[in-house]
Enzyme design. Structure first.
Site, mmCIF file in Angstrom:
data_model
loop_
_atom_site.group_PDB
_atom_site.id
_atom_site.type_symbol
_atom_site.label_atom_id
_atom_site.label_comp_id
_atom_site.label_asym_id
_atom_site.label_seq_id
_atom_site.Cartn_x
_atom_site.Cartn_y
_atom_site.Cartn_z
ATOM 1 N N HIS A 274 -5.513 18.827 141.867
ATOM 2 C CA HIS A 274 -4.459 18.160 141.098
ATOM 3 C C HIS A 274 -4.148 18.947 139.817
ATOM 4 O O HIS A 274 -2.995 19.306 139.566
ATOM 5 C CB HIS A 274 -4.898 16.727 140.755
ATOM 6 C CG HIS A 274 -3.881 15.959 139.978
ATOM 7 N ND1 HIS A 274 -2.996 15.089 140.570
ATOM 8 C CD2 HIS A 274 -3.581 15.946 138.660
ATOM 9 C CE1 HIS A 274 -2.197 14.574 139.644
ATOM 10 N NE2 HIS A 274 -2.542 15.082 138.474
ATOM 11 N N GLU A 275 -5.169 19.213 139.038
ATOM 12 C CA GLU A 275 -4.949 19.920 137.768
ATOM 13 C C GLU A 275 -4.447 21.337 138.025
ATOM 14 O O GLU A 275 -3.644 21.863 137.260
ATOM 15 C CB GLU A 275 -6.218 19.912 136.915
ATOM 16 C CG GLU A 275 -6.741 18.511 136.542
ATOM 17 C CD GLU A 275 -5.699 17.595 135.899
ATOM 18 O OE1 GLU A 275 -4.786 18.102 135.213
ATOM 19 O OE2 GLU A 275 -5.784 16.360 136.091
ATOM 20 N N HIS A 278 -0.710 21.380 138.114
ATOM 21 C CA HIS A 278 -0.115 21.466 136.776
ATOM 22 C C HIS A 278 -0.241 22.899 136.249
ATOM 23 O O HIS A 278 0.692 23.438 135.645
ATOM 24 C CB HIS A 278 -0.824 20.514 135.811
ATOM 25 C CG HIS A 278 -0.559 19.052 136.065
ATOM 26 N ND1 HIS A 278 0.704 18.516 136.038
ATOM 27 C CD2 HIS A 278 -1.404 18.017 136.331
ATOM 28 C CE1 HIS A 278 0.632 17.201 136.269
ATOM 29 N NE2 HIS A 278 -0.638 16.872 136.461
ATOM 30 N N GLU A 304 4.203 16.078 137.683
ATOM 31 C CA GLU A 304 3.328 15.308 138.570
ATOM 32 C C GLU A 304 3.687 15.574 140.033
ATOM 33 O O GLU A 304 2.811 15.526 140.898
ATOM 34 C CB GLU A 304 3.456 13.822 138.216
ATOM 35 C CG GLU A 304 2.298 12.954 138.644
ATOM 36 C CD GLU A 304 0.953 13.325 138.015
ATOM 37 O OE1 GLU A 304 0.913 14.044 136.984
ATOM 38 O OE2 GLU A 304 -0.066 12.907 138.572
HETATM 39 ZN ZN ZN Z 1 -1.335 14.852 136.707
#
Ligand code: ZN
Length: 512
Positions: A274-275, A278, A304
């Site tokens: 997830h990170e 980003h 997101e």
């Molecule tokens: Zn996030």
């Protein structure tokens, strides 16, 4: 000639240098905050808070000064007079800085100070309230926060809905009514999908919580991220209580994960993916945008969409898990010996309604968001009183997820966001899920064998496409325009819902 020097306006050039300077200050603030969440000793809490607040108010004061406002207005006039095109970087720069400048100057400094004091007290009260499971302790603070947020909306009047100015801070240009329309379609279908899954036998996943040595987890996640394409020459991964991503420039992107011996998949692996989403976004922004407002990405929702895309559409796919399985076996020999790749895929994608948002699976997650969004709107509109909030929370949990929280700590008190005064933030998580699938589907028109490539451990075509279409342009276009340019569509819930049904029909053998 550098990419910015072609804009022959003295006002623009002066403004540009000033904004670069403010942006460097902001990066320095990010260093202080990153350190606070990772390595800072606990004794430094108050000293660090003073340092951050001193620098933050200095930046605010300088960036919102009348002189900057005059430069901005003159630069906008020059852009108009010289006919800079809508695709020029300078026009994107001026639009994004105008948005920030107006946000800084429309809100009186006294309000900002009072709100900052209130929310720091409210966070203390919230922590106590959650520990004691006592909503009444937090309620008076939340009442004042709601009242101040209603006041805040007035600074941006006129608006269609009192929630619009709050939403706009995180998702520029998005209107409450649009989110309501999209959410209504999501809610109906996702509730129906959850009910269909409930009627089927549950898939086992206890093996996910076996012991995985923490040192090996760290090395595994690091190697995985490097293999996919996160550039460790321009980034790091560390640990913190709550995983996050920050950056000090496009040349220094910091990710954090959590590690726990018996919770490898959720805390380290999937938080890491997830990170990383980003982080890849930031590393992929055009280097010419570094130290400008264009560097941050189009919006929280678009950001997101990328973290969720890598976490779910890639990371929780059968193709990815099939590829990952032998690598897991190599690093953690024997730990999953009795679990097949297919068992692992199904276990990782188990759907189970739960009280806690951050533990929610792909199918139930958006319902946690919708519940918060609806309650925020009711509070802002004044149709729901803070004292009635726990009951309203529990009723919606029952309606959407078929659960009633055992206490408020597992219900209305679980998130820190409201105590920080963040209203309008939650919906961006669900918007990101929806946009992520729209972007993925457009990508597969150009990379039709994306999942075959992933199953072979090849990520460069997927990453390259996202870099070229989403990451590179940073915040040059507002999020709605970016989505339209990239996918040819406005925000549409259908691709996301089709994706969920397709995936979970297969996993749970649904006939619906
Ligand atoms: Zn996030």
């Amino acid at each position: 000639m550098g990419p910015w020097e072609q804009y022959t306006s003295e006002a623009f050039q002066t403004l540009f240098r000033e904004v670069q300077r403010f942006t460097r200050y902001v990066y320095i603030l990010h260093v202080l905050s990153w350190d606070q969440e990772t390595y800072m000793p606990p004794g430094a809490t108050e000293a660090r808070a003073r340092q951050i607040s001193t620098l933050a108010s200095l930046v605010h004061q300088e960036a919102s000064s009348p002189r900057i406002g005059e430069l901005l207005a003159q630069a906008e006039a020059d852009a108009q007079a010289q006919g800079w095109g809508p695709d020029s970087d300078a026009v994107g720069f001026l639009r994004e800085f105008r948005r920030r400048y107006d946000r800084m100057t429309k809100v009186p400094v006294e309000w900002v100070q009072a709100f900052s004091k209130l929310t720091s007290e409210a966070q203390v009260a919230w922590r106590q309230a959650r520990a004691e499971n006592n909503f009444a302790r937090f309620a008076p603070y939340l009442e004042r926060i709601v009242a101040m947020r209603r006041e805040y909306a007035q600074f941006f009047a006129p608006y269609d809905h009192i929630y619009d100015p709050l939403l706009d801070e995180f998702e520029p240009g998005m209107k409450t009514a649009e989110v309501q329309t999209v959410f209504q379609q999501l809610r109906e279908e996702q509730v129906r999908l959850i009910q269909a899954i409930r009627e089927r036998p549950q898939v086992p996943n206890a093996f996910l919580y076996r012991a995985f040595a923490v040192e090996k987890q760290r090395a595994f996640v690091r190697d995985l991220l490097a293999h996919i394409g996160f550039d460790f020459h321009r980034g790091r991964i560390d640990e913190s209580a709550h995983p996050f991503t920050t950056s000090f420039s496009i040349y220094d992107v910091r990710l954090t994960i959590r590690t726990a011996e018996t919770d490898f998949f959720r805390q380290a692996l999937y938080s890491g993916l997830h990170e990383m989403g980003h982080g890849l976004y930031i590393q992929g922004v055009d280097p010419a945008y570094d130290e400008t407002p264009l560097m941050g990405g189009a919006s929280l929702g678009v950001h997101e969409s990328q973290s969720r895309l890598w976490e779910n559409l890639v990371g929780r796919s059968r193709a990815f898990i099939t590829w990952l399985y032998p690598r897991l076996e190599q690093t953690f020999p024997g730990t999953l010996a009795d679990v097949s790749p297919e068992d692992l895929y199904r276990g990782i994608n188990r759907v189970e309604p739960s009280y806690i948002r951050i533990e929610a699976d792909e199918v139930t997650y958006n319902l946690h968001i919708m519940l918060r969004f609806e309650l925020e709107i009711a509070l802002l509109e004044g149709t729901l009183r803070v004292q009635d909030l726990p009951q309203a929370w529990n009723e919606r949990m029952q309606a959407y997820l078929g659960l009633t929280p055992p206490d408020d700590a597992h219900g209305v008190l679980q998130d820190i966001h409201w105590s920080q005064g963040a209203f309008g933030y939650f919906p961006t998580y669900a918007l990101g899920n929806v946009m992520g699938v729209q972007i993925w589907e457009r990508m597969t028109q150009d990379v039709p064998d994306a999942y075959e490539q992933i199953q072979a451990g090849r990520f460069q075509d997927v990453l390259g496409w996202l870099q070229a279409h989403i990451y590179r342009v940073g915040a040059k276009y507002p999020p709605k325009e970016l989505l339209q340019r990239v996918t040819g569509q406005s925000l549409q819930p259908k691709p996301y819902l089709d994706y969920l049904w397709r995936k979970y029909r297969d996993i749970y053998g649904l006939t619906a």
